[in-house]
Design a protein around this motif. Structure first.
Motif, PDB file in Angstrom:
ATOM      1  N   SER A  24     -14.272   0.723   0.173  1.00 29.08           N
ATOM      2  CA  SER A  24     -13.740   1.811  -0.648  1.00 29.08           C
ATOM      3  C   SER A  24     -12.915   2.752   0.218  1.00 29.08           C
ATOM      4  O   SER A  24     -13.346   3.125   1.308  1.00 29.08           O
ATOM      5  CB  SER A  24     -14.874   2.593  -1.303  1.00 29.08           C
ATOM      6  OG  SER A  24     -15.602   1.753  -2.165  1.00 29.08           O
ATOM      7  N   SER A  25     -11.739   3.093  -0.276  1.00 35.89           N
ATOM      8  CA  SER A  25     -10.896   4.034   0.454  1.00 35.89           C
ATOM      9  C   SER A  25     -10.021   4.800  -0.527  1.00 35.89           C
ATOM     10  O   SER A  25      -9.673   4.290  -1.587  1.00 35.89           O
ATOM     11  CB  SER A  25     -10.030   3.304   1.485  1.00 35.89           C
ATOM     12  OG  SER A  25      -9.168   2.399   0.834  1.00 35.89           O
ATOM     13  N   ARG A  31       1.284   6.259   2.354  1.00 33.35           N
ATOM     14  CA  ARG A  31       0.987   5.447   3.533  1.00 33.35           C
ATOM     15  C   ARG A  31       0.916   3.957   3.237  1.00 33.35           C
ATOM     16  O   ARG A  31       0.890   3.155   4.163  1.00 33.35           O
ATOM     17  CB  ARG A  31      -0.345   5.901   4.130  1.00 33.35           C
ATOM     18  CG  ARG A  31      -0.263   7.314   4.679  1.00 33.35           C
ATOM     19  CD  ARG A  31      -1.543   7.772   5.321  1.00 33.35           C
ATOM     20  NE  ARG A  31      -2.120   6.732   6.153  1.00 33.35           N
ATOM     21  CZ  ARG A  31      -3.405   6.635   6.439  1.00 33.35           C
ATOM     22  NH1 ARG A  31      -4.242   7.524   5.978  1.00 33.35           N
ATOM     23  NH2 ARG A  31      -3.859   5.670   7.204  1.00 33.35           N
ATOM     24  N   MET A  32       0.879   3.580   1.974  1.00 37.53           N
ATOM     25  CA  MET A  32       0.679   2.180   1.600  1.00 37.53           C
ATOM     26  C   MET A  32       1.831   1.265   2.013  1.00 37.53           C
ATOM     27  O   MET A  32       1.646   0.068   2.146  1.00 37.53           O
ATOM     28  CB  MET A  32       0.479   2.043   0.083  1.00 37.53           C
ATOM     29  CG  MET A  32      -0.825   2.574  -0.384  1.00 37.53           C
ATOM     30  SD  MET A  32      -1.148   2.528  -2.182  1.00 37.53           S
ATOM     31  CE  MET A  32      -0.002   1.443  -2.883  1.00 37.53           C
ATOM     32  N   TYR A  33       3.000   1.813   2.207  1.00 40.53           N
ATOM     33  CA  TYR A  33       4.184   0.980   2.424  1.00 40.53           C
ATOM     34  C   TYR A  33       4.604   0.895   3.888  1.00 40.53           C
ATOM     35  O   TYR A  33       5.508   0.146   4.218  1.00 40.53           O
ATOM     36  CB  TYR A  33       5.337   1.500   1.560  1.00 40.53           C
ATOM     37  CG  TYR A  33       4.917   1.645   0.111  1.00 40.53           C
ATOM     38  CD1 TYR A  33       4.574   0.532  -0.638  1.00 40.53           C
ATOM     39  CD2 TYR A  33       4.818   2.900  -0.478  1.00 40.53           C
ATOM     40  CE1 TYR A  33       4.149   0.669  -1.952  1.00 40.53           C
ATOM     41  CE2 TYR A  33       4.409   3.035  -1.791  1.00 40.53           C
ATOM     42  CZ  TYR A  33       4.071   1.913  -2.522  1.00 40.53           C
ATOM     43  OH  TYR A  33       3.655   2.044  -3.808  1.00 40.53           O
ATOM     44  N   PHE A 131       6.719 -13.141   5.288  1.00 38.17           N
ATOM     45  CA  PHE A 131       5.869 -13.514   4.153  1.00 38.17           C
ATOM     46  C   PHE A 131       4.780 -12.466   3.961  1.00 38.17           C
ATOM     47  O   PHE A 131       4.545 -11.987   2.852  1.00 38.17           O
ATOM     48  CB  PHE A 131       5.244 -14.895   4.395  1.00 38.17           C
ATOM     49  CG  PHE A 131       4.347 -15.367   3.286  1.00 38.17           C
ATOM     50  CD1 PHE A 131       4.851 -16.072   2.214  1.00 38.17           C
ATOM     51  CD2 PHE A 131       2.981 -15.107   3.319  1.00 38.17           C
ATOM     52  CE1 PHE A 131       4.020 -16.513   1.187  1.00 38.17           C
ATOM     53  CE2 PHE A 131       2.147 -15.541   2.298  1.00 38.17           C
ATOM     54  CZ  PHE A 131       2.662 -16.251   1.231  1.00 38.17           C
ATOM     55  N   LEU A 132       4.116 -12.095   5.060  1.00 34.39           N
ATOM     56  CA  LEU A 132       3.044 -11.108   4.985  1.00 34.39           C
ATOM     57  C   LEU A 132       3.572  -9.760   4.505  1.00 34.39           C
ATOM     58  O   LEU A 132       2.944  -9.092   3.682  1.00 34.39           O
ATOM     59  CB  LEU A 132       2.362 -10.968   6.349  1.00 34.39           C
ATOM     60  CG  LEU A 132       1.137 -10.069   6.426  1.00 34.39           C
ATOM     61  CD1 LEU A 132       0.061 -10.509   5.440  1.00 34.39           C
ATOM     62  CD2 LEU A 132       0.574 -10.080   7.842  1.00 34.39           C
ATOM     63  N   SER A 133       4.751  -9.370   4.970  1.00 32.64           N
ATOM     64  CA  SER A 133       5.303  -8.080   4.553  1.00 32.64           C
ATOM     65  C   SER A 133       5.631  -8.064   3.065  1.00 32.64           C
ATOM     66  O   SER A 133       5.331  -7.095   2.374  1.00 32.64           O
ATOM     67  CB  SER A 133       6.539  -7.722   5.378  1.00 32.64           C
ATOM     68  OG  SER A 133       7.630  -8.531   5.025  1.00 32.64           O
ATOM     69  N   ASN A 140       0.896  -3.650  -2.863  1.00 32.56           N
ATOM     70  CA  ASN A 140       0.796  -2.194  -2.855  1.00 32.56           C
ATOM     71  C   ASN A 140       1.603  -1.550  -3.971  1.00 32.56           C
ATOM     72  O   ASN A 140       1.175  -0.543  -4.549  1.00 32.56           O
ATOM     73  CB  ASN A 140       1.204  -1.649  -1.492  1.00 32.56           C
ATOM     74  CG  ASN A 140       0.181  -1.976  -0.424  1.00 32.56           C
ATOM     75  OD1 ASN A 140      -0.977  -2.254  -0.710  1.00 32.56           O
ATOM     76  ND2 ASN A 140       0.611  -1.970   0.814  1.00 32.56           N
ATOM     77  N   LEU A 141       2.756  -2.109  -4.281  1.00 34.07           N
ATOM     78  CA  LEU A 141       3.544  -1.579  -5.403  1.00 34.07           C
ATOM     79  C   LEU A 141       2.793  -1.712  -6.722  1.00 34.07           C
ATOM     80  O   LEU A 141       2.762  -0.782  -7.527  1.00 34.07           O
ATOM     81  CB  LEU A 141       4.896  -2.299  -5.498  1.00 34.07           C
ATOM     82  CG  LEU A 141       5.934  -1.918  -4.447  1.00 34.07           C
ATOM     83  CD1 LEU A 141       7.111  -2.899  -4.485  1.00 34.07           C
ATOM     84  CD2 LEU A 141       6.421  -0.506  -4.667  1.00 34.07           C
TER      85      LEU A 141
END
Length: 160
Positions: A24-25, A31-33, A131-133, A140-141
């Motif tokens: 949980s956060s 900051r997610m991007y 790929f990871l990005s 996140n979007l």
């Protein structure tokens, strides 16, 4: 950087992401991007995403990976539990389904690498990071969109 360095970096980032997503956060959209954008810049800056010997097949595989990354990011995003605390702060936590979706993402990425290798395409050094990005950015979007749809918590008044 060579491919092994990128794979190790991607695995380290993935371990950190999994650790953070499965606990949980608070949700902080600002900051997610950061991590996905840094990974995209590093992956693209390394070049070599298109094999010079098989450019058409290489571009087709890259496009397939991009589509898979988008789909898998969206899939993982819908497995994340979101809630708003009494103080109005948004929280998130990955579920067992999030972990299963990550394992599926890894298997599909490995299948793309295997297909490229079988076709004689040189593995792109930045492809793993790219790929990871993409998959993290989409996840996140979508999580951010879902969070905005939760609305805002306001004080509740009960009139007798």
């Amino acid at each position: 950087m060579n491919t092994l360095d990128n794979v190790l970096i991607a695995l380290a980032v993935l371990a950190l992401v999994l650790y953070r997503q499965l606990r949980s956060s608070p949700l902080d959209e600002r900051r997610m991007y950061t991590v996905p954008l840094v990974l995209a810049v590093v992956g693209a800056a390394q070049g070599g995403l298109v094999d010079k010997v098989h450019p058409a097949l290489s571009v087709a595989l890259l496009a397939g990976e991009a589509v898979a990354a988008v789909g898998l990011g969206a899939l993982r995003a819908i497995t994340v539990r979101l809630w708003r605390e009494d103080d109005g702060r948004l929280w998130r936590r990955g579920t067992g389904w999030t972990l299963a979706a990550w394992l599926t993402s890894l298997a599909i990425r490995a299948a793309f690498i295997g297909a490229g290798y079988a076709a004689g395409i040189k593995v792109a050094t930045g492809g793993v990071l790219l790929f990871l990005s993409v998959t993290l950015l989409v996840q996140n979007l979508v999580v951010g969109l879902r969070a905005r749809r939760l609305g805002t918590a306001g004080p509740v008044s009960v009139v007798p």
